[in-house]
Design a protein around this motif. Structure first.
Motif, PDB file in Angstrom:
ATOM      1  N   PRO A   1     -72.194  34.173 -43.641  1.00 12.63           N
ATOM      2  CA  PRO A   1     -72.732  35.012 -44.717  1.00 12.63           C
ATOM      3  C   PRO A   1     -72.634  34.265 -46.042  1.00 12.63           C
ATOM      4  CG  PRO A   1     -70.598  35.829 -43.986  1.00 12.63           C
ATOM      5  CD  PRO A   1     -70.996  34.766 -43.019  1.00 12.63           C
TER       6      PRO A   1
ATOM      7  N   ASN B   1     -75.978  39.832 -36.704  1.00 13.47           N
ATOM      8  CA  ASN B   1     -74.976  39.110 -37.483  1.00 13.47           C
ATOM      9  C   ASN B   1     -74.221  40.168 -38.274  1.00 13.47           C
ATOM     10  OD1 ASN B   1     -73.451  37.313 -38.949  1.00 13.47           O
ATOM     11  ND2 ASN B   1     -75.187  36.171 -39.793  1.00 13.47           N
ATOM     12  N   LYS B   2     -73.172  40.706 -37.665  1.00 16.43           N
ATOM     13  CA  LYS B   2     -72.460  41.842 -38.264  1.00 16.43           C
ATOM     14  C   LYS B   2     -71.892  41.481 -39.633  1.00 16.43           C
ATOM     15  CE  LYS B   2     -68.146  43.299 -37.629  1.00 16.43           C
ATOM     16  NZ  LYS B   2     -67.733  43.750 -38.986  1.00 16.43           N
ATOM     17  N   PRO B   3     -72.166  42.293 -40.646  1.00 15.27           N
ATOM     18  CA  PRO B   3     -71.560  42.040 -41.958  1.00 15.27           C
ATOM     19  C   PRO B   3     -70.064  42.317 -41.933  1.00 15.27           C
ATOM     20  CG  PRO B   3     -73.480  43.527 -42.109  1.00 15.27           C
ATOM     21  CD  PRO B   3     -73.094  43.444 -40.669  1.00 15.27           C
ATOM     22  N   SER B   4     -69.327  41.622 -42.761  1.00 16.06           N
ATOM     23  CA  SER B   4     -67.911  41.928 -42.932  1.00 16.06           C
ATOM     24  C   SER B   4     -67.767  43.268 -43.642  1.00 16.06           C
ATOM     25  CB  SER B   4     -67.238  40.829 -43.760  1.00 16.06           C
ATOM     26  OG  SER B   4     -65.899  41.172 -44.057  1.00 16.06           O
TER      27      SER B   4
ATOM     28  N   HIS C   1     -65.465  34.277 -38.678  1.00 12.12           N
ATOM     29  CA  HIS C   1     -66.892  34.519 -38.423  1.00 12.12           C
ATOM     30  C   HIS C   1     -67.221  34.134 -36.985  1.00 12.12           C
ATOM     31  CE1 HIS C   1     -71.190  34.770 -39.305  1.00 12.12           C
ATOM     32  NE2 HIS C   1     -71.353  33.563 -38.778  1.00 12.12           N
TER      33      HIS C   1
ATOM     34  N   THR D   1     -64.276  41.024 -39.697  1.00 15.14           N
ATOM     35  CA  THR D   1     -64.881  39.837 -39.074  1.00 15.14           C
ATOM     36  C   THR D   1     -66.392  39.980 -39.073  1.00 15.14           C
ATOM     37  OG1 THR D   1     -62.948  39.557 -37.639  1.00 15.14           O
ATOM     38  CG2 THR D   1     -64.957  38.414 -36.997  1.00 15.14           C
ATOM     39  N   SER D   2     -67.075  38.913 -39.455  1.00 14.23           N
ATOM     40  CA  SER D   2     -68.536  38.903 -39.441  1.00 14.23           C
ATOM     41  C   SER D   2     -69.034  38.121 -38.230  1.00 14.23           C
ATOM     42  CB  SER D   2     -69.066  38.266 -40.731  1.00 14.23           C
ATOM     43  OG  SER D   2     -68.547  36.949 -40.884  1.00 14.23           O
TER      44      SER D   2
ATOM     45  N   ALA E   1     -80.026  42.442 -40.261  1.00 13.56           N
ATOM     46  CA  ALA E   1     -78.997  41.584 -39.656  1.00 13.56           C
ATOM     47  C   ALA E   1     -79.365  41.078 -38.262  1.00 13.56           C
ATOM     48  CB  ALA E   1     -77.673  42.341 -39.585  1.00 13.56           C
TER      49      ALA E   1
END
Length: 323
Positions: free
Chosen positions: A309, A111-114, A287, A152-153, A99
């Motif tokens: 994403p 890029n934080k995953p949901s 996002h 939140t992503s 990420a």
């Protein structure tokens, strides 16, 4: 002295005194205690702050107090079982490892995953920071600069050094880190509605769940909105925060009648079900798409963008087809 001489054990039977090093200066006392008193619940940390059992230079302090170099911190006896933080599972660790948006000696931006919390807690099998500490064993000072909701992503900043953490926290307090979000909302957004200014009040239920409502006696909250794309029954918005309140974008969008798609807390249930059925939207469509950092004193400038994403991009693609 070293940055911190205290190591949490199952019981601390006597008062402990610590001298704060320059590397810890600028950090809030509540955050400092939460980080270094591993396993002690936040409720207990705030209690010992509120009752004056924690002191700085022999004086009582508030949870918002920011540490100074050479402060002498008094810690009371602690009776609390140490809890080893849970680590995300192997799939989550792989997801976090892939990420990365940007990395240097001072900062890591992912890029934080949901669906993954930024840090572990009750009922949560490890969060982003616990996972990154496993992935970066040679970076002992990794700390979250800010937070994103679990669903939140997008762009999430993690400082690698305490000096960078202090600088970024100063920028955040002054509103000088520019963050942009993308949100898909129900209905047609009014083009003239470029800003929502509505104070927010946070309530904590007995279950521990946080609920935020618009309230005249709440804290000031201002959100800017602009239309990115208009679809048949939804609108894709660019969003900028002028304040940083809990759930601010979600509550402001719902307040004006355009809740965010997939928002199970503040949204519209029938709309969410329709979006899931027709467009396979399985989580919140919010996002953190972009952030800009400017630190001229150290000649440090960053502009980072996080692509949607695949799950959210596919929703947009399907909405395009049905226009």
């Amino acid at each position: 002295m070293s940055d911190i001489l205290f190591i949490m054990s199952i019981k601390q039977k006597s008062v402990t005194y610590l001298e704060i090093s320059a590397n810890k200066a600028g950090q809030r006392i509540d955050n400092f205690l939460y980080t270094h008193l591993k396993g002690v619940p936040k409720s207990h940390i705030y209690r010992i702050l509120r009752t004056g059992e924690v002191r700085i230079n022999k004086g009582r302090i508030k949870p918002s107090y920011r540490l100074n170099a050479n402060d002498v911190l008094r810690l009371p006896p602690i009776k609390c079982q140490t809890i080893i933080p849970k680590v995300p599972n192997a799939n989550r660790l792989t997801e976090l490892a892939n990420a990365t948006l940007y990395e240097d000696d001072l900062i890591l931006i992912i890029n934080k995953p949901s669906g993954i919390a930024v840090h572990g807690g009750t009922g949560i099998n490890g969060g982003v920071i616990e996972g990154l500490r496993v992935l970066y064993p040679k970076a002992p000072s990794l700390e979250l600069v800010h937070r994103l909701d679990r669903e939140t992503s997008g762009c999430l900043m993690i400082a690698k050094k305490h000096s960078m953490l202090r600088r970024l926290h100063n920028l955040l307090r002054c509103g000088e880190i520019h963050k942009q979000y993308l949100a898909l909302v129900q209905g047609h957004w009014k083009p003239r509605r470029t800003q929502v200014n509505a104070p927010l009040r946070k309530n904590v239920l007995k279950s521990g769940e946080r609920i935020v409502r618009v309230s005249p006696d709440g804290k000031s909250a201002i959100t800017q909105f602009s239309i990115e794309r208009q679809f048949a029954t939804t609108t894709l918005l660019k969003v900028k925060l002028l304040t940083g309140r809990t759930h601010q974008i979600r509550v402001h969008a719902a307040h004006v009648g355009n809740p965010i798609a997939g928002d199970n807390k503040y949204g519209n249930d029938s709309f969410n079900q329709q979006m899931r059925h027709d467009y396979n939207l399985k989580h919140l469509f919010l996002h953190a798409s972009k952030l800009d950092i400017d630190l001229p004193e150290i000649k440090y400038h960053l502009s980072i963008e996080a692509p949607l994403p695949p799950s959210l991009q596919q929703v947009v693609n399907n909405l395009d087809v049905k226009i």
